[in-house]
Design a protein around this motif. Structure first.
Motif, PDB file in Angstrom:
ATOM      1  N   ILE A 144       0.845  -1.205   0.000  1.00 10.00           N
ATOM      2  CA  ILE A 144       0.000   0.000   0.000  1.00 10.00           C
ATOM      3  C   ILE A 144       0.877   1.251   0.000  1.00 10.00           C
ATOM      4  N   GLY A 145       1.957   1.222   0.769  1.00 12.38           N
ATOM      5  CA  GLY A 145       2.890   2.349   0.777  1.00 12.38           C
ATOM      6  C   GLY A 145       3.477   2.600  -0.600  1.00 12.38           C
ATOM      7  N   ASP A 146       3.800   1.523  -1.332  1.00 13.61           N
ATOM      8  CA  ASP A 146       4.357   1.687  -2.680  1.00 13.61           C
ATOM      9  C   ASP A 146       3.302   2.164  -3.678  1.00 13.61           C
ATOM     10  N   ILE A 147       2.097   1.627  -3.594  1.00 14.86           N
ATOM     11  CA  ILE A 147       1.078   2.010  -4.589  1.00 14.86           C
ATOM     12  C   ILE A 147       0.600   3.446  -4.374  1.00 14.86           C
ATOM     13  N   THR A 148       0.607   3.898  -3.111  1.00 11.59           N
ATOM     14  CA  THR A 148       0.156   5.271  -2.827  1.00 11.59           C
ATOM     15  C   THR A 148       1.310   6.269  -2.820  1.00 11.59           C
ATOM     16  N   GLY A 149       2.526   5.752  -2.684  1.00 13.29           N
ATOM     17  CA  GLY A 149       3.679   6.636  -2.552  1.00 13.29           C
ATOM     18  C   GLY A 149       3.735   7.330  -1.202  1.00 13.29           C
ATOM     19  N   SER A 150       3.006   6.797  -0.222  1.00 17.46           N
ATOM     20  CA  SER A 150       2.898   7.446   1.082  1.00 17.46           C
ATOM     21  C   SER A 150       4.068   7.080   1.989  1.00 17.46           C
ATOM     22  N   ALA A 151       4.878   8.078   2.320  1.00 15.55           N
ATOM     23  CA  ALA A 151       5.978   7.884   3.270  1.00 15.55           C
ATOM     24  C   ALA A 151       5.425   7.572   4.659  1.00 15.55           C
ATOM     25  N   TYR A 152       4.261   8.105   4.972  1.00 19.48           N
ATOM     26  CA  TYR A 152       3.636   7.869   6.278  1.00 19.48           C
ATOM     27  C   TYR A 152       3.274   6.392   6.441  1.00 19.48           C
ATOM     28  N   ILE A 153       2.680   5.799   5.409  1.00 17.95           N
ATOM     29  CA  ILE A 153       2.321   4.379   5.474  1.00 17.95           C
ATOM     30  C   ILE A 153       3.582   3.524   5.568  1.00 17.95           C
ATOM     31  N   LYS A 154       4.621   3.900   4.837  1.00 19.13           N
ATOM     32  CA  LYS A 154       5.895   3.164   4.912  1.00 19.13           C
ATOM     33  C   LYS A 154       6.475   3.238   6.317  1.00 19.13           C
ATOM     34  N   LYS A 155       6.347   4.390   6.948  1.00 17.95           N
ATOM     35  CA  LYS A 155       6.854   4.554   8.319  1.00 17.95           C
ATOM     36  C   LYS A 155       6.050   3.679   9.288  1.00 17.95           C
ATOM     37  N   ILE A 156       4.730   3.668   9.129  1.00 14.16           N
ATOM     38  CA  ILE A 156       3.877   2.784   9.945  1.00 14.16           C
ATOM     39  C   ILE A 156       4.299   1.329   9.722  1.00 14.16           C
ATOM     40  N   ALA A 157       4.518   0.967   8.462  1.00 10.46           N
ATOM     41  CA  ALA A 157       4.972  -0.393   8.140  1.00 10.46           C
ATOM     42  C   ALA A 157       6.291  -0.690   8.839  1.00 10.46           C
ATOM     43  N   GLY A 158       7.166   0.292   8.900  1.00  7.61           N
ATOM     44  CA  GLY A 158       8.441   0.104   9.580  1.00  7.61           C
ATOM     45  C   GLY A 158       8.268  -0.270  11.044  1.00  7.61           C
ATOM     46  N   PHE A 159       7.421   0.458  11.743  1.00  9.63           N
ATOM     47  CA  PHE A 159       7.193   0.152  13.161  1.00  9.63           C
ATOM     48  C   PHE A 159       6.492  -1.203  13.324  1.00  9.63           C
ATOM     49  N   GLU A 160       5.545  -1.476  12.454  1.00 15.98           N
ATOM     50  CA  GLU A 160       4.859  -2.771  12.499  1.00 15.98           C
ATOM     51  C   GLU A 160       5.854  -3.897  12.202  1.00 15.98           C
ATOM     52  N   GLY A 161       6.773  -3.662  11.257  1.00 18.28           N
ATOM     53  CA  GLY A 161       7.784  -4.654  10.910  1.00 18.28           C
ATOM     54  C   GLY A 161       8.781  -4.897  12.029  1.00 18.28           C
ATOM     55  N   ILE A 162       9.096  -3.859  12.784  1.00 20.17           N
ATOM     56  CA  ILE A 162       9.970  -4.031  13.953  1.00 20.17           C
ATOM     57  C   ILE A 162       9.290  -4.976  14.945  1.00 20.17           C
ATOM     58  N   PHE A 163       7.997  -4.753  15.178  1.00 20.74           N
ATOM     59  CA  PHE A 163       7.250  -5.640  16.080  1.00 20.74           C
ATOM     60  C   PHE A 163       7.240  -7.070  15.540  1.00 20.74           C
ATOM     61  N   CYS A 164       7.003  -7.225  14.247  1.00 20.58           N
ATOM     62  CA  CYS A 164       6.992  -8.550  13.627  1.00 20.58           C
ATOM     63  C   CYS A 164       8.328  -9.259  13.842  1.00 20.58           C
ATOM     64  N   GLY A 165       9.417  -8.564  13.543  1.00 15.41           N
ATOM     65  CA  GLY A 165      10.739  -9.153  13.714  1.00 15.41           C
ATOM     66  C   GLY A 165      11.030  -9.514  15.160  1.00 15.41           C
ATOM     67  N   LEU A 166      10.655  -8.622  16.080  1.00 17.88           N
ATOM     68  CA  LEU A 166      10.863  -8.905  17.507  1.00 17.88           C
ATOM     69  C   LEU A 166      10.039 -10.107  17.952  1.00 17.88           C
ATOM     70  N   SER A 167       8.830 -10.265  17.391  1.00 18.92           N
ATOM     71  CA  SER A 167       8.005 -11.422  17.762  1.00 18.92           C
ATOM     72  C   SER A 167       8.648 -12.726  17.275  1.00 18.92           C
ATOM     73  N   ALA A 168       9.292 -12.693  16.113  1.00 16.81           N
ATOM     74  CA  ALA A 168      10.005 -13.880  15.629  1.00 16.81           C
ATOM     75  C   ALA A 168      11.215 -14.170  16.504  1.00 16.81           C
ATOM     76  N   MET A 169      11.929 -13.122  16.906  1.00 15.33           N
ATOM     77  CA  MET A 169      13.082 -13.310  17.792  1.00 15.33           C
ATOM     78  C   MET A 169      12.637 -13.882  19.135  1.00 15.33           C
ATOM     79  N   TYR A 170      11.553 -13.357  19.670  1.00 15.80           N
ATOM     80  CA  TYR A 170      11.019 -13.881  20.936  1.00 15.80           C
ATOM     81  C   TYR A 170      10.685 -15.361  20.799  1.00 15.80           C
ATOM     82  N   THR A 171       9.985 -15.717  19.729  1.00 11.12           N
ATOM     83  CA  THR A 171       9.576 -17.108  19.523  1.00 11.12           C
ATOM     84  C   THR A 171      10.794 -18.025  19.459  1.00 11.12           C
TER      85      THR A 171
END
Length: 188
Positions: A144-171
Motif C-alpha cells: 500500500i505504501g508503494d502504490i500510494t507513494g505514502s511515506a507515512y504508510i511506509k513509516k507505519i509499516a516500519g514500526f509494524e515490521g519491527i514488532f513482527c521481527g521482535l516477535s520472531a526473535m522472541y519465539t
C-alpha cells in the motif's frame, strides 16, 4: 522381519530460521521507520542471515519431514536473497530497477502467501500466529505504501515490521531457553 524405526535426534532448526528472519526484519524495518538509510549492513543481513540461515533451517526442517517449516524458511530465505537482488542487480547494470507497480505486485504476492501460511499457524503456537499475522500485515502495508507513494504508510509499516521481527526473535529465543532448561521459561 521386524520393522526398524529411527529416532530423530537432530536439533530443532526453527530458532535458527526464526532468528534469521527476525533479526533481519527488525533491521530492515528500522530503516523503513526512517531511522537510517538502506546500507550494506541491511543487505549483508539479507543475504547471510535472512537468506542463507533461513534456507539452511528450511533444509534441516525438510530432513525432519516438516512441510510447513520447510516451505516457510526456504521461501522466506529466498525472499531475502531476491529482495537484495532487486536492489543490487540494477546497480550492477543487470536490469532496470523495479517500478513502483512491480514492487506492489512483489509485496502483494508475498502478502497472499503469508496470509495462507498464517492460516496454517492456527494449528500452531500463539507466538507463531503473531509472527505470521504481523508479517502478512507488513507485506500489505508495504505494498500500500508503494502504490500510494505514502511515506507515512511506509513509516507505519516500519514500526509494524519491527514488532513482527521482535516477535520472531522472541519465539526463537523462547524455544532455545525452554529446551535448554527443560521447562517453560518463556511461553510460546
Amino acid at each position: 522381519m521386524a520393522e526398524m524405526t529411527i529416532k530423530d535426534s537432530t536439533a530443532n532448526p526453527a530458532p535458527l530460521g526464526l532468528l534469521g528472519f527476525g533479526m533481519t526484519t527488525v533491521l530492515l524495518n528500522i530503516h523503513n521507520a526512517g531511522f537510517f538509510g538502506l546500507d550494506t549492513m541491511i543487505l549483508a543481513m539479507g543475504i547471510f542471515i535472512g537468506g542463507f540461515a533461513q534456507i539452511i533451517a528450511g533444509f534441516m526442517e525438510w530432513k525432519k519431514n516438516n512441510t510447513f517449516a520447510t516451505t516457510a524458511f526456504t521461501l522466506y530465505g529466498l525472499f531475502w536473497l531476491s529482495f537484495v537482488a532487486l536492489i543490487i542487480l540494477p546497480k550492477l547494470g543487470l536490469g532496470d530497477a523495479p517500478s513502483s507497480l512491480s514492487m506492489v505486485l512483489y509485496l502483494a504476492v508475498w502478502g497472499v502467501f503469508t496470509s495462507v501460511m498464517f492460516i496454517a499457524t492456527l494449528k500452531a503456537s500463539k507466538a507463531l500466529q503473531v509472527v505470521f499475522f504481523t508479517l502478512a500485515v507488513l507485506f500489505f502495508l508495504l505494498a500500500i505504501g508503494d502504490i500510494t507513494g505514502s511515506a507515512y504508510i511506509k513509516k507505519i509499516a516500519g514500526f509494524e515490521g519491527i514488532f513482527c521481527g521482535l516477535s520472531a526473535m522472541y519465539t526463537a529465543l523462547a524455544q532455545v531457553l525452554n529446551e535448554m532448561y527443560g521447562k517453560i521459561i518463556l511461553p510460546v
